[in-house]
Design an enzyme around this catalytic site. Structure first.
Site, PDB file in Angstrom:
ATOM      1  N   THR A   7      -3.888  -5.339   0.941  1.00  0.00           N
ATOM      2  CA  THR A   7      -3.142  -4.075   1.250  1.00  0.00           C
ATOM      3  C   THR A   7      -3.740  -3.051   2.147  1.00  0.00           C
ATOM      4  O   THR A   7      -3.509  -2.385   2.631  1.00  0.00           O
ATOM      5  CB  THR A   7      -2.885  -3.257  -0.026  1.00  0.00           C
ATOM      6  OG1 THR A   7      -4.116  -3.093  -0.645  1.00  0.00           O
ATOM      7  CG2 THR A   7      -2.425  -4.167  -1.231  1.00  0.00           C
ATOM      8  N   LYS A  17       0.682  -1.205   0.055  1.00  0.00           N
ATOM      9  CA  LYS A  17      -0.078   0.033  -0.098  1.00  0.00           C
ATOM     10  C   LYS A  17       0.825   1.133   0.043  1.00  0.00           C
ATOM     11  O   LYS A  17       1.662   1.280   0.690  1.00  0.00           O
ATOM     12  CB  LYS A  17      -0.970   0.050   1.074  1.00  0.00           C
ATOM     13  CG  LYS A  17      -2.056   0.889   1.300  1.00  0.00           C
ATOM     14  CD  LYS A  17      -3.202   0.332   0.144  1.00  0.00           C
ATOM     15  CE  LYS A  17      -4.474   0.916   0.378  1.00  0.00           C
ATOM     16  NZ  LYS A  17      -5.536   0.273  -0.549  1.00  0.00           N
ATOM     17  N   GLN A  45      30.522  16.661  -9.859  1.00  0.00           N
ATOM     18  CA  GLN A  45      31.124  15.435  -9.380  1.00  0.00           C
ATOM     19  C   GLN A  45      31.994  15.508  -8.310  1.00  0.00           C
ATOM     20  O   GLN A  45      31.914  14.480  -7.161  1.00  0.00           O
ATOM     21  CB  GLN A  45      31.668  14.539 -10.524  1.00  0.00           C
ATOM     22  CG  GLN A  45      30.824  14.305 -11.682  1.00  0.00           C
ATOM     23  CD  GLN A  45      30.504  15.388 -12.685  1.00  0.00           C
ATOM     24  OE1 GLN A  45      30.596  16.472 -12.479  1.00  0.00           O
ATOM     25  NE2 GLN A  45      30.227  14.908 -13.939  1.00  0.00           N
ATOM     26  N   HIS A  77      20.746  24.888 -13.464  1.00  0.00           N
ATOM     27  CA  HIS A  77      21.652  25.840 -14.141  1.00  0.00           C
ATOM     28  C   HIS A  77      21.122  27.246 -14.103  1.00  0.00           C
ATOM     29  O   HIS A  77      19.916  27.475 -14.036  1.00  0.00           O
ATOM     30  CB  HIS A  77      21.491  25.612 -15.692  1.00  0.00           C
ATOM     31  CG  HIS A  77      21.999  24.150 -15.989  1.00  0.00           C
ATOM     32  ND1 HIS A  77      23.476  23.743 -16.077  1.00  0.00           N
ATOM     33  CD2 HIS A  77      21.458  22.981 -16.699  1.00  0.00           C
ATOM     34  CE1 HIS A  77      23.798  22.563 -16.162  1.00  0.00           C
ATOM     35  NE2 HIS A  77      22.399  22.091 -16.666  1.00  0.00           N
TER      36      HIS A  77
END
Length: 302
Positions: free
Chosen positions: A57, A12, A222, A250
């Protein structure tokens, strides 16, 4: 040609649970989004529609709400562990459980200069997350906890460079030694134990992320992600690895020359798409097996 059932789970998703603690005049609030998923002996449900082993569920949903009262939500990590152990230990067909939780932060409203006892304003800084995986029962039971944050938007106006990249006939990007760097960071870190002060470690990791982002003279996003990951692992021996995903938000210097104006990195166009997506993981050489910690996440079993 043989056909077999592969990895599967069911549960669920998107259970929005708000728990108000009202045992004193100063109330407390926990606002979370809970997803449950169970794995186990459910092949018959897929191959013949037999629901004999399938815990509904809806039952999973009701348990999530009931446990908000019975167990409480001191931290999303402990609440997730309580739910996972309940499903795995309580239902024989269930061999594993995954609980994914997001927590939405609130801060107290200030009225006449004082914090109000029962009114809050939603904070928009980041969403705290916890992914709990439990497999097996008894002596064979294993637990994996991955904590993290998402939608953590952070920006610095200088201290970021980007140059020395390959150039071909399609390259128009100009190298720079001074640019805005911004991202909406997703970070998740995997623990080697459940004996953790969850709130303290979360606060500490977040502080490290901010410090490394702010202070590193970054030659690439990075490099920033690796510096963040390394600093987190150096600070917390109980963290085996950290994974980071950083969309590059950006900011391009806007051309004001048509208006006779100089623009020395002061006015920018903020582009939300397309964007660079930088992702990295930093892991200890002796990190224990990740098991299902990163697999079968909500929405996909990758």
């Amino acid at each position: 040609m043989g056909i077999t059932l592969g990895e599967n789970q069911y549960g669920k998703a998107e259970n929005r649970v708000v728990r108000i603690y009202r045992d004193s005049p100063r109330h407390e609030i926990k606002d979370i989004n809970v997803g449950t998923a169970l794995r186990g002996d459910f092949a018959a449900a897929h191959t013949s529609g037999d629901q004999g082993n399938v815990l509904p569920t809806d039952t999973q949903k009701q348990t999530a709400y009931a446990y908000a009262k019975e167990k409480g939500i001191a931290t999303i990590e402990q609440y997730g562990l309580d739910l996972a152990y309940h499903f795995v230990d309580g239902y024989e067909p269930v061999h594993g459980a995954r609980i994914e939780i997001e927590e939405y932060a609130w801060e107290r409203a200030v009225v006449d200069g004082a914090e109000h006892d029962h009114t809050w304003v939603r904070k928009g800084q980041e969403v705290r997350t916890a992914d709990i995986s439990v497999e097996g029962v008894g002596d064979d039971q294993r637990t994996w906890v991955v904590c993290g944050l998402k939608e953590f938007t952070i920006l610095k106006s200088t201290g970021s460079e980007f140059h020395g990249f390959p150039v071909d006939e399609y390259t128009i990007l100009q190298p720079t030694t001074d640019r805005v760097m911004a991202t909406s960071l997703v970070a998740k870190w995997r623990f080697t134990t459940t004996d953790i002060d969850w709130d303290a470690v979360y606060t500490g990791v977040k502080a490290i992320i901010v410090k490394e982002f702010a202070t590193l003279q970054s030659l690439a996003l990075q490099q920033t992600l690796y510096a963040i990951g390394s600093a987190v692992l150096e600070a917390y021996g109980e963290i085996a690895e950290i994974r980071l995903s950083a969309p590059n938000k950006h900011h391009f210097v806007y051309d004001l020359s048509p208006f006779g104006l100089d623009n020395p990195n002061e006015v920018f166009n903020a582009d939300d798409r397309p964007y660079g997506l930088i992702q990295a993981s930093v892991i200890r050489d002796d990190a224990p097996d990740a098991g299902p910690a990163w697999t079968m996440q909500r929405g996909w079993m990758g």
